[in-house]
Design an enzyme around this catalytic site. Structure first.
Site, mmCIF file in Angstrom:
data_model
loop_
_atom_site.group_PDB
_atom_site.id
_atom_site.type_symbol
_atom_site.label_atom_id
_atom_site.label_comp_id
_atom_site.label_asym_id
_atom_site.label_seq_id
_atom_site.Cartn_x
_atom_site.Cartn_y
_atom_site.Cartn_z
ATOM 1 N N ARG A 1 0.835 -1.206 0.000
ATOM 2 C CA ARG A 1 0.000 0.000 0.000
ATOM 3 C C ARG A 1 0.866 1.250 0.000
ATOM 4 N NH1 ARG A 1 -4.386 0.100 4.566
ATOM 5 N NH2 ARG A 1 -4.807 2.116 3.587
ATOM 6 N N CYS B 1 -0.749 6.687 8.483
ATOM 7 C CA CYS B 1 -1.174 5.359 8.029
ATOM 8 C C CYS B 1 -2.316 5.547 7.049
ATOM 9 C CB CYS B 1 -1.580 4.479 9.215
ATOM 10 S SG CYS B 1 -2.952 5.143 10.190
#
Length: 280
Positions: free
Chosen positions: A176, A236
């Site tokens: 990611r 995040c």
């Protein structure tokens, strides 16, 4: 009370009048699991369920943004959590979301907050008692004042891009971070903040779900290229696992760390922000 407590310690403290146990489990969208349902099926005796998906600023399109202080205080009070209590938070999630609850409680002024080392996974593995059903609580009184120094916003982080004096550390999985995997939330571009480091939050844990400590924990940051002597911002997907990195740094005695609450859900959805792909 230490910031990280053992299952043995908690077992010995259960039932104390001033001790409140909090289940802060949360899952990624599309995970196929419901945290509240799992809590009602089994939880540590006396625990209450803190819904991290609900205790948010609903006026902000980014998920999991800190709520106003009055909303946070109201939710804590409805769970029977009050001033002067000792709080132990745990989870049963691969996101290790108890760190987010720990950070929120500290940011809003709670003094005695700890994470349960190993979480529900370790508690169950040791055959410790569980109970089921909804929690029964009496309202408490919680005073909430937000420590604004604990939080980084998009403008603050924008000023740190490629800054040699700060570290921006991303807790998402490597694929990611690199932009190879699709983001789980619609409208969010793949990639990462330019100049940031990648330390997937799972790297901070042992096989039994306990936290790495000391040299092993420090090595996880070092191996990710993070210089711990620099001020740090953690990020995040939506501000949940960023708290894992912040708590890990806290265990190493590092307290000059801010959490970017909007994280990639905000940054990646904004067409004006710079974005990078590939490894750090």
């Amino acid at each position: 009370m230490e910031s990280l407590v053992s299952t043995e310690w908690l077992a010995g403290e259960l039932g104390a009048d001033d001790l409140k146990v909090i289940d802060a489990t949360i899952f990624l969208p599309g995970a196929g699991r419901d945290a509240r349902t799992e809590f009602e099926a089994e939880h540590i005796p006396g625990a209450v369920f803190l819904d991290l998906d609900e205790i948010v600023d609903t006026s902000n399109p980014a998920p999991h943004m800190l709520p106003p202080a009055h909303k946070f205080a109201s939710r804590m009070q409805s769970l029977g959590l009050g001033d002067g209590n000792r709080f132990v938070v745990y989870d049963n999630s691969p996101l290790h979301s108890s760190a987010r609850a720990w950070w929120m409680l500290k940011a809003f002024g709670a003094h005695y907050v700890a994470v349960l080392d190993g979480g529900l996974q370790k508690w169950k593995a040791e055959g410790r008692p569980l109970e089921s059903g909804k929690a029964h609580v009496r309202h408490g009184h919680f005073t909430a004042f937000l420590d604004k120094d604990a939080v980084a916003d998009k403008a603050y982080v924008s000023g740190l891009v490629h800054s040699p004096a700060h570290e921006i550390v991303d807790a998402r999985p490597a694929a990611r971070f690199a932009g190879e995997d699709k983001e789980p939330r619609p409208g969010v571009q793949p990639g990462h903040i330019p100049g940031s480091r990648n330390l997937p939050q799972g790297e901070l844990f042992n096989a039994d779900n306990t936290w790495k400590r000391g040299d092993e924990l420090r090595a996880a940051f070092y191996d990710a290229g993070v210089e711990l002597d620099k001020p740090m911002v953690t990020t995040c997907g939506s501000g949940v696992t960023a708290a894992v990195l912040l708590f890990g740094a806290h265990l190493l005695g590092k307290n000059d760390v801010k959490l970017y609450d909007g994280s990639w859900s905000e940054w990646g959805a904004d067409p004006s922000t710079p974005k990078a792909t590939g490894p750090a």
